[in-house]
Design a protein around this motif. Sequence first.
Motif, PDB file in Angstrom:
ATOM      1  N   GLU A 225      -5.575 -32.787  53.568  1.00 41.78           N
ATOM      2  CA  GLU A 225      -6.048 -32.617  52.197  1.00 41.78           C
ATOM      3  C   GLU A 225      -7.176 -31.589  52.136  1.00 41.78           C
ATOM      4  OE1 GLU A 225      -6.030 -35.687  53.734  1.00 41.78           O
ATOM      5  OE2 GLU A 225      -4.128 -36.392  52.898  1.00 41.78           O
ATOM      6  N   LYS A 226      -8.080 -31.641  53.114  1.00 39.48           N
ATOM      7  CA  LYS A 226      -9.195 -30.689  53.155  1.00 39.48           C
ATOM      8  C   LYS A 226      -8.676 -29.282  53.433  1.00 39.48           C
ATOM      9  CE  LYS A 226     -13.668 -29.693  55.181  1.00 39.48           C
ATOM     10  NZ  LYS A 226     -14.708 -30.059  56.119  1.00 39.48           N
ATOM     11  N   GLN A 227      -7.704 -29.163  54.325  1.00 45.07           N
ATOM     12  CA  GLN A 227      -7.119 -27.856  54.628  1.00 45.07           C
ATOM     13  C   GLN A 227      -6.478 -27.265  53.370  1.00 45.07           C
ATOM     14  OE1 GLN A 227      -4.445 -28.110  57.993  1.00 45.07           O
ATOM     15  NE2 GLN A 227      -5.909 -29.320  59.147  1.00 45.07           N
ATOM     16  N   ALA A 228      -5.756 -28.093  52.625  1.00 46.11           N
ATOM     17  CA  ALA A 228      -5.090 -27.629  51.402  1.00 46.11           C
ATOM     18  C   ALA A 228      -6.122 -27.207  50.360  1.00 46.11           C
ATOM     19  CB  ALA A 228      -4.179 -28.725  50.847  1.00 46.11           C
ATOM     20  N   GLN A 229      -7.194 -27.966  50.227  1.00 46.03           N
ATOM     21  CA  GLN A 229      -8.244 -27.623  49.266  1.00 46.03           C
ATOM     22  C   GLN A 229      -8.931 -26.316  49.660  1.00 46.03           C
ATOM     23  OE1 GLN A 229      -8.873 -29.202  46.231  1.00 46.03           O
ATOM     24  NE2 GLN A 229      -9.928 -27.252  45.992  1.00 46.03           N
ATOM     25  N   CYS A 230      -9.154 -26.119  50.936  1.00 47.44           N
ATOM     26  CA  CYS A 230      -9.752 -24.860  51.419  1.00 47.44           C
ATOM     27  C   CYS A 230      -8.856 -23.675  51.078  1.00 47.44           C
ATOM     28  CB  CYS A 230     -10.000 -24.924  52.917  1.00 47.44           C
ATOM     29  SG  CYS A 230     -11.391 -25.967  53.388  1.00 47.44           S
ATOM     30  N   ALA A 231      -7.555 -23.840  51.221  1.00 50.04           N
ATOM     31  CA  ALA A 231      -6.609 -22.773  50.902  1.00 50.04           C
ATOM     32  C   ALA A 231      -6.674 -22.426  49.416  1.00 50.04           C
ATOM     33  CB  ALA A 231      -5.196 -23.176  51.298  1.00 50.04           C
TER      34      ALA A 231
ATOM     35  N   PRO B 132      -0.862 -19.637  49.630  1.00 51.51           N
ATOM     36  CA  PRO B 132      -1.083 -19.462  48.183  1.00 51.51           C
ATOM     37  C   PRO B 132      -1.438 -18.011  47.815  1.00 51.51           C
ATOM     38  CG  PRO B 132      -2.149 -21.466  48.939  1.00 51.51           C
ATOM     39  CD  PRO B 132      -1.670 -20.736  50.167  1.00 51.51           C
ATOM     40  N   ILE B 133      -2.192 -17.345  48.668  1.00 51.69           N
ATOM     41  CA  ILE B 133      -2.544 -15.944  48.414  1.00 51.69           C
ATOM     42  C   ILE B 133      -1.318 -15.057  48.609  1.00 51.69           C
ATOM     43  CG2 ILE B 133      -4.043 -14.021  49.093  1.00 51.69           C
ATOM     44  CD1 ILE B 133      -5.968 -16.243  50.206  1.00 51.69           C
ATOM     45  N   LEU B 134      -0.529 -15.356  49.620  1.00 50.61           N
ATOM     46  CA  LEU B 134       0.707 -14.618  49.872  1.00 50.61           C
ATOM     47  C   LEU B 134       1.632 -14.718  48.656  1.00 50.61           C
ATOM     48  CD1 LEU B 134       2.814 -13.162  51.733  1.00 50.61           C
ATOM     49  CD2 LEU B 134       3.375 -15.409  52.634  1.00 50.61           C
ATOM     50  N   GLN B 135       1.764 -15.918  48.113  1.00 51.26           N
ATOM     51  CA  GLN B 135       2.631 -16.100  46.944  1.00 51.26           C
ATOM     52  C   GLN B 135       2.112 -15.323  45.732  1.00 51.26           C
ATOM     53  OE1 GLN B 135       5.641 -17.406  47.227  1.00 51.26           O
ATOM     54  NE2 GLN B 135       5.092 -17.683  49.379  1.00 51.26           N
ATOM     55  N   LEU B 136       0.793 -15.312  45.543  1.00 49.83           N
ATOM     56  CA  LEU B 136       0.200 -14.527  44.460  1.00 49.83           C
ATOM     57  C   LEU B 136       0.490 -13.042  44.661  1.00 49.83           C
ATOM     58  CD1 LEU B 136      -1.642 -14.197  41.959  1.00 49.83           C
ATOM     59  CD2 LEU B 136      -3.578 -14.086  43.562  1.00 49.83           C
TER      60      LEU B 136
ATOM     61  N   ASP C 249      -9.273 -23.028  47.396  1.00 51.96           N
ATOM     62  CA  ASP C 249     -10.595 -22.442  47.151  1.00 51.96           C
ATOM     63  C   ASP C 249     -10.596 -20.962  47.526  1.00 51.96           C
ATOM     64  OD1 ASP C 249     -11.464 -24.940  46.326  1.00 51.96           O
ATOM     65  OD2 ASP C 249     -12.582 -25.358  48.179  1.00 51.96           O
ATOM     66  N   LEU C 250      -9.975 -20.645  48.646  1.00 53.79           N
ATOM     67  CA  LEU C 250      -9.889 -19.253  49.078  1.00 53.79           C
ATOM     68  C   LEU C 250      -9.083 -18.424  48.083  1.00 53.79           C
ATOM     69  CD1 LEU C 250     -10.607 -17.179  51.232  1.00 53.79           C
ATOM     70  CD2 LEU C 250      -8.565 -17.885  52.484  1.00 53.79           C
ATOM     71  N   LEU C 251      -7.990 -18.994  47.572  1.00 54.85           N
ATOM     72  CA  LEU C 251      -7.176 -18.313  46.558  1.00 54.85           C
ATOM     73  C   LEU C 251      -8.027 -17.963  45.345  1.00 54.85           C
ATOM     74  CD1 LEU C 251      -4.482 -17.368  45.281  1.00 54.85           C
ATOM     75  CD2 LEU C 251      -4.171 -19.752  44.538  1.00 54.85           C
ATOM     76  N   GLU C 252      -8.839 -18.898  44.881  1.00 56.09           N
ATOM     77  CA  GLU C 252      -9.683 -18.652  43.707  1.00 56.09           C
ATOM     78  C   GLU C 252     -10.670 -17.516  43.966  1.00 56.09           C
ATOM     79  OE1 GLU C 252      -9.288 -19.798  40.591  1.00 56.09           O
ATOM     80  OE2 GLU C 252      -7.476 -20.669  41.469  1.00 56.09           O
ATOM     81  N   GLN C 253     -11.192 -17.432  45.163  1.00 58.83           N
ATOM     82  CA  GLN C 253     -12.115 -16.348  45.497  1.00 58.83           C
ATOM     83  C   GLN C 253     -11.391 -15.006  45.569  1.00 58.83           C
ATOM     84  OE1 GLN C 253     -14.756 -17.072  48.818  1.00 58.83           O
ATOM     85  NE2 GLN C 253     -14.799 -19.267  48.360  1.00 58.83           N
ATOM     86  N   ILE C 254     -10.227 -15.006  46.168  1.00 57.97           N
ATOM     87  CA  ILE C 254      -9.460 -13.769  46.359  1.00 57.97           C
ATOM     88  C   ILE C 254      -8.968 -13.199  45.036  1.00 57.97           C
ATOM     89  CG2 ILE C 254      -7.262 -12.876  47.297  1.00 57.97           C
ATOM     90  CD1 ILE C 254      -9.362 -13.115  49.455  1.00 57.97           C
ATOM     91  N   LYS C 255      -8.600 -14.060  44.096  1.00 56.09           N
ATOM     92  CA  LYS C 255      -8.073 -13.606  42.798  1.00 56.09           C
ATOM     93  C   LYS C 255      -8.988 -12.586  42.133  1.00 56.09           C
ATOM     94  CE  LYS C 255      -5.525 -17.618  41.098  1.00 56.09           C
ATOM     95  NZ  LYS C 255      -5.552 -18.676  40.068  1.00 56.09           N
TER      96      LYS C 255
END
Length: 133
Positions: A34-40, A73-77, A42-48
Amino acid sequence: MVRFFVFQGSFEIMQNRQQLRQTISDKRKTNPIEKQAQCALDLLEQIKNFSLFNQSKNIAFYMAAFGEIDPNPILQLALKQNKNCYLPTVESATNKELHFVKYQNSDLLIKNRYSILEPQFAKDKVLPTSELD
């Protein structure tokens, strides 16, 4: 005498680097999924909102393994934004040169010798690293 000392220092640095990598790897593996997924996410939100990401057209990614933050998630974006996405792959068992191969969601990924997913090597889909943004 100086050469031995320089070699010894280099050897100690190499040992410390290996120990550091092992320590970090062990800590990553203890993080709950769950923490790993949340980190992913969170990173997506920063990268956007990161201008370099938004301006880039050729982006290298990796497939997460062993508790690493999942960049999917970033790859999909990036794919949704019609960016060219590349994953690392090794050409063959005999030629262990690392290449970046263009990836799309429909591509088949196979486990390499480290059990990390990677695309099948295809020379016509390779992008030189100098052309990655």
